[in-house]
Scaffold this active site. Structure first.
Site, PDB file in Angstrom:
ATOM      1  N   SER A  59     -25.706  10.574   4.425  1.00 54.56           N
ATOM      2  CA  SER A  59     -24.862  10.575   5.621  1.00 54.56           C
ATOM      3  C   SER A  59     -24.551  11.976   6.110  1.00 54.56           C
ATOM      4  O   SER A  59     -23.976  12.128   7.194  1.00 54.56           O
ATOM      5  CB  SER A  59     -23.558   9.828   5.346  1.00 54.56           C
ATOM      6  OG  SER A  59     -22.805  10.488   4.350  1.00 54.56           O
TER       7      SER A  59
ATOM      8  N   LYS B  36     -13.949   8.367   7.076  1.00 56.81           N
ATOM      9  CA  LYS B  36     -14.392   9.735   7.384  1.00 56.81           C
ATOM     10  C   LYS B  36     -13.675  10.287   8.612  1.00 56.81           C
ATOM     11  O   LYS B  36     -13.208  11.434   8.613  1.00 56.81           O
ATOM     12  CB  LYS B  36     -15.903   9.737   7.606  1.00 56.81           C
ATOM     13  CG  LYS B  36     -16.702   9.486   6.335  1.00 56.81           C
ATOM     14  CD  LYS B  36     -18.183   9.421   6.606  1.00 56.81           C
ATOM     15  CE  LYS B  36     -18.966   9.217   5.309  1.00 56.81           C
ATOM     16  NZ  LYS B  36     -20.417   9.102   5.547  1.00 56.81           N
TER      17      LYS B  36
END
Length: 811
Positions: free
Chosen positions: A655, A698
């Site tokens: 990611s 996040k």
């Protein structure tokens, strides 16, 4: 391409609300409970099939992560079905009198084993008094005396006849303290030794010959006496059996009448009758404690041979059994033979045979946790062996492995008819399919429970009924429509998808219980949305010590993260830490350096073995992207290094690959990156941005740092466009976006990400492979061309040096 073309997502796309007004109830008290699990139709259909088909090998494996309510649902279904099925029979072990080390298994109709056990106990007690009584009758004493008299007369007759014949030959049969002897007689009197010596030698010779003849006949009679005694004992035994036959038979017949249709029981009672008659002396003997139990005779120890060991008693059962074995170790699963310590030795008998879960579930259903089963030594192989043979054989682990050679109990195997249901994670199921060839033959039905369901108006209504069902079952306050809406929104957040709802029943039930607590603390009559929110917030506060610690270190500057200004080759990446029941995100600095080289892209994490395979794959994809875009005709004259700054544990996942690529391009182009933005996303070889996990955590992790330092309106996070449907952000993040203080951008390509991060156009390549002047692509190409020239010049310099030192190459 200009970053102004990429607009921040509108606040309504950051959180998909559930409108309380869409519900037609005030509280869940007005809703009907839901009968079946929400969204588990396919799994329950598989369970119905697996339970319904009565063929060998069609046992079930229930797949899905822990907490979905699989066990509760399946057990409720099985108990409902089992209640309509017949109750299986009882099982017990009894002594095999011919082979005591091989106890016999008896099956009786349900609920009758205990009665049979008590009947045998009563029978033994009655025999203890009835048998001695029958030997005290006048008839018995008369017949016993006749046997003794006959024996005595026979013995006396033999000696008398021998004595009479001897007297005719001048010899008398004398009985002395030492036995029998012969002596010469004269005038009917035994002569003295002195008189015998005065006899003529001829007469003495005749007497000696006669004595020798009769001595031989006497020996024959004496040798016959033990045989006569044995015959006497045999006649006494026959008399005893004849006398006791009626008594024992009458007592046994009363017990036999209760089990006239159970042939194995009748056969066992016949064996009991035979054994009792053979051991009448034990019943006639006084009931003194046996001084040495290991001798096996006398006292109460002897009468244990007639006990009944009830293995399975279904007196209270209604329908087929549904058994869950929480600790499926070998002995708990297939049964065991226990031992007692007596006189320094371990002894056992059939009364110490104990049932296992398979015995209790025989005729019904056995539920087991697959992981717990597999970690128990020998349990998995034993279960497979039992299912293949369709019989339960109890043996010790030592016997099973051939480590014990001493004689032990070998209980008769019991026929097995059971449906086994295993519960386990999906990975465990697939591993068993791959590595255990027997698994597919024994567990042919898989029921895969869903982790999530589609979110729509219909499932909103079903979820509301599910909340009502759990609230009623747990005795909670009713939930008003606002509380139900907030629970549904949290279920979407738990599923990490705004278009899905989590089916994690344990988590839902825990949330409802905690919301009920706060509702009662507030003295409310129903749980409100505020109570649900307080439960969520309290749960986070109980688990977020580590998150606070990391954020504190960032704010204090210990962990270096910039949220303003610009830096070349430096990007704010985003990572997620999962603590099991709590996950949170935080920013992490990604830095890149570039220089002249031969196309190496060094992943510092991988070099020091702090990189997982997926992260290493993502970095290798970056090499492929750079080569595909900038080195189609010429080799890359580049050396680059990538790292997560201040990372001290393994980095895994791809990611961060978009952020890593942006850091590389920034370093090559010499264009700074805005530190007010953070980026997450995976990239493929063509520069397309791919979705990642943990997007909500996040975004919130970077937002928390920016909020503490002060929101400027220029801060935000770049995410893959494919992750927009997963957004269920906290209310404070959404409100900041609504006020224009924080932004979330969705990108499709790495070019869009670079433009947002640098504010510089990437520039599309024309047909000849050139990019517009001043664009990122043009700057990168110019830098790579410079690297190539430097490398080429360095190569020529080395070649000249070599020629001067070694001369021209040989031709």
């Amino acid at each position: 391409m200009n970053d102004k073309n990429i607009l921040a997502l509108s606040p309504d796309r950051l959180y998909t609300r559930c409108d309380p007004a869409s519900f037609d109830f005030s509280t869940t008290a007005q809703l009907e409970p839901i009968a079946e699990a929400v969204g588990q139709g396919a799994a329950l259909e598989a369970v119905r099939f697996g339970v319904g088909i009565r063929r060998e090998g069609y046992n079930l494996f229930i797949l899905g992560p822990s907490g979905l309510g699989k066990h509760t649902l399946v057990r409720a279904f099985l108990e409902s079905r089992a209640a309509r099925e017949p109750v299986p029979g009882d099982w017990c072990y009894v002594n095999d009198f011919d082979h005591p080390h091989k106890p016999r298994a008896l099956s009786l109709p349900a609920g009758r084993a205990t009665g049979f056990q008590h009947g045998m106990e009563q029978l033994v007690e009655e025999l203890k008094s009835a048998i001695p009584a029958c030997f005290e009758s006048d008839e018995y004493r008369t017949r016993l005396e006749d046997i003794d008299v006959a024996f005595k007369e026979r013995q006396e007759k033999a000696f008398k006849e021998l004595g009479s014949e001897a007297e005719k030959q001048g010899v008398a049969l004398l009985q002395t303290p030492g036995g029998f002897a012969f002596g010469p007689i004269k005038d009917g009197e035994v002569i003295t030794p002195d008189d015998y010596e005065k006899l003529p030698e001829k007469e003495k010779g005749r007497i000696e010959a006669v004595v020798a003849t009769f001595q031989e006949r006497l020996q024959k009679i004496i040798h016959q006496i033990p045989q006569w005694r044995r015959e006497r004992r045999r006649k006494i035994k026959e008399l005893n059996q004849e006398i006791s036959q009626v008594t024992v038979g009458q007592l046994l017949d009363s017990l036999r009448e209760q089990y006239v249709e159970e042939q194995p029981v009748l056969a066992y009672l016949d064996a009991v009758k035979k054994d009792v008659i053979e051991h009448l002396d034990e019943f006639r003997r006084s009931e003194e404690p046996n001084p040495n139990p290991l001798s096996g005779g006398g006292g109460e120890e002897f009468f244990k041979r007639y006990q009944v060991n009830v293995l399975v008693d279904r007196k209270e059962a209604e329908g087929a059994p549904v058994v869950y074995e929480d600790h499926p170790m070998y002995g708990n699963l297939v049964g065991r033979v226990e031992h007692l310590s007596q006189w320094g030795a371990l002894v056992t008998d059939f009364t110490l045979v104990k049932a296992g879960a398979l015995h209790r579930a025989n005729g019904g259903y056995l539920l087991l946790d697959a992981y717990r089963l597999l970690v128990q030594p020998f349990a998995w192989d034993s279960l497979k062996r039992v299912l293949r043979s369709r019989e339960i054989r109890i043996e010790s682990v030592g016997q099973m492995l051939g480590l014990v050679s001493t004689v032990s109990l070998e209980p008769e195997p019991i026929p097995l008819d059971v449906k086994v249901v295993l519960f386990g994670e999906r990975q465990l199921y697939y591993l068993l399919c791959e590595y255990d060839p027997d698994f597919a033959e024994l567990f042919k039905v898989a029921a895969d429970f869903e982790d999530e369901i589609d979110r729509n108006a219909e499932t909103h209504g079903l979820y509301a009924r599910l909340v009502a069902t759990l609230a009623q079952r747990e005795g909670l306050l009713p939930f008003d429509r606002g509380a139900v809406a907030r629970v549904i929104e949290h279920a979407a957040r738990s599923a990490d998808d705004a278009e899905k709802l989590s089916t994690h029943m344990r988590g839902l039930a825990d949330l409802l219980r905690e919301a009920d607590f706060w509702g009662r603390e507030a003295k409310g009559e129903a749980v409100t949305a505020a109570d649900v929110q307080q439960a969520i917030d309290s749960r986070i506060r109980r688990a977020d010590r580590l998150r606070k610690k990391i954020n504190e270190e960032i704010l204090r500057g210990t962990l270096m993260i910039d949220t303003d200004g610009e830096r070349v080759g430096q990007v704010n990446g985003l990572v997620v830490i999962d603590l099991g029941n709590f996950a949170f995100g935080h920013p992490a600095r990604i830095s890149a350096t570039t220089r002249v080289g031969e196309g190496e892209l060094i992943d510092i994490e991988r070099e020091v073995e702090l990189s997982g395979p997926i992260h290493s794959k993502g970095v290798l994809i970056l090499s492929s992207f750079l080569a595909q875009r900038y080195a189609r005709e010429h080799p890359l004259s580049l050396a680059a290094s990538l790292t997560f700054e201040q990372s001290y544990s393994e980095v895994e996942g791809d990611s961060a690959s978009v952020g890593e690529l942006c850091a590389l391009l920034s370093s090559l182009a010499g264009v700074p990156v805005k530190q007010s933005l953070a980026v997450t996303g995976s990239v493929n070889q063509h520069g397309e941005v791919q979705p990642i996990g943990g997007v909500n955590e996040k975004i919130e992790g970077f937002f928390d740092i920016c909020r503490e330092r002060g929101l400027t309106g220029g801060q935000g996070v770049l995410i893959p466009r494919a992750n927009v449907k997963h957004l269920m952000l906290r209310e404070d993040v959404v409100e900041a976006a609504r006020q224009g203080k924080f932004h979330v951008y969705a990108v499709d390509t790495v070019d869009q990400a670079v433009e947002l991060l640098t504010g510089t156009p990437v520039g599309e390549l024309d047909a000849s492979g050139h990019a517009p002047e001043g664009s990122i692509n043009a700057l990168v190409m110019n830098r790579l061309e410079e690297f190539s020239k430097v490398r080429h010049a360095h190569g020529e310099k080395e070649e000249k040096h070599r020629r001067r030192k070694y001369g021209p190459p040989a031709r």
